[in-house]
Write an enzyme that holds these catalytic residues in place. Structure first.
Site, PDB file in Angstrom:
ATOM      1  CB  CYS A  72      -0.967  -0.015   1.177  1.00 43.78           C
ATOM      2  SG  CYS A  72      -0.206  -0.282   2.773  1.00 43.78           S
ATOM      3  CG  HIS A  73       5.093   0.861   0.644  1.00 37.96           C
ATOM      4  ND1 HIS A  73       4.781  -0.466   0.900  1.00 37.96           N
ATOM      5  CD2 HIS A  73       6.177   0.843  -0.166  1.00 37.96           C
ATOM      6  CE1 HIS A  73       5.650  -1.243   0.275  1.00 37.96           C
ATOM      7  NE2 HIS A  73       6.513  -0.464  -0.383  1.00 37.96           N
TER       8      HIS A  73
END
Length: 174
Positions: free
Chosen positions: A138-139
């Site tokens: 998700c980063h």
């Protein structure tokens, strides 16, 4: 169902990992603001007991995280399973797994990738509810204007993860 847990020390801070015999269920930095809520969701699974001991899945994950943070790993082999979340969230999480190491996309692009181009806010929300930090990357999702966007475990950590992945001197293996 017996689950296993381990606190794993990383360069970005301690992480709590919870696994079944065959797959990883949860990985978060221990100071993530919503970790208690997510841990409660794990505990609510029928007949679940979380043991205060590690297993092979968690021991392998620790080795992989160490290699990742040292720039020696760009793909994880630790098996994962999405036991939690709505079907929409799981669809977003699967799409996150398709973002290549060292690359970023926007929330808008992620929404387009799942076939729902106007759902970028819902995609951002699902992104923040990811149970498998780093392994489900998700980063790698940033704002459409190129700014860093949010990160539920802190912007500094997101910047650190992106820097690790953008370091061209890293030995990429697997």
């Amino acid at each position: 169902m017996a689950l296993y847990q381990k606190v794993i020390q990383t360069k970005a801070g301690d992480m709590l990992a919870i696994a079944h015999e065959t797959h990883l269920l949860m990985l978060h930095f221990i100071n993530k603001p919503t970790i208690k809520d997510e841990l409660q969701i794990v505990k609510q699974q029928p007949n679940t007991e979380i043991l205060l001991t590690s297993n092979d899945i968690l021991d392998n994950l620790e080795l992989e995280l160490n290699n990742y943070f040292n720039g020696k790993l760009n793909s994880f082999s630790t098996p994962i399973k999405f036991n939690f979340g709505t079907p929409f969230q799981q669809k977003v999480w699967r799409a996150l797994c398709e973002i290549p190491y060292g690359e970023t996309i926007s929330y808008k692009q992620l929404a387009e990738n799942i076939g729902q181009p106007t759902a970028f806010r819902a995609v951002a929300n699902a992104n923040g509810r990811n149970f498998l930090t780093i392994l489900v990357p998700c980063h790698r999702v940033i704002a459409a204007d190129g700014s860093i966007g949010g990160y539920s475990s802190g912007i500094e950590r997101k910047e650190m993860l992106l820097e690790i992945e953008n370091n061209k001197n890293n030995t990429q293996c697997i």
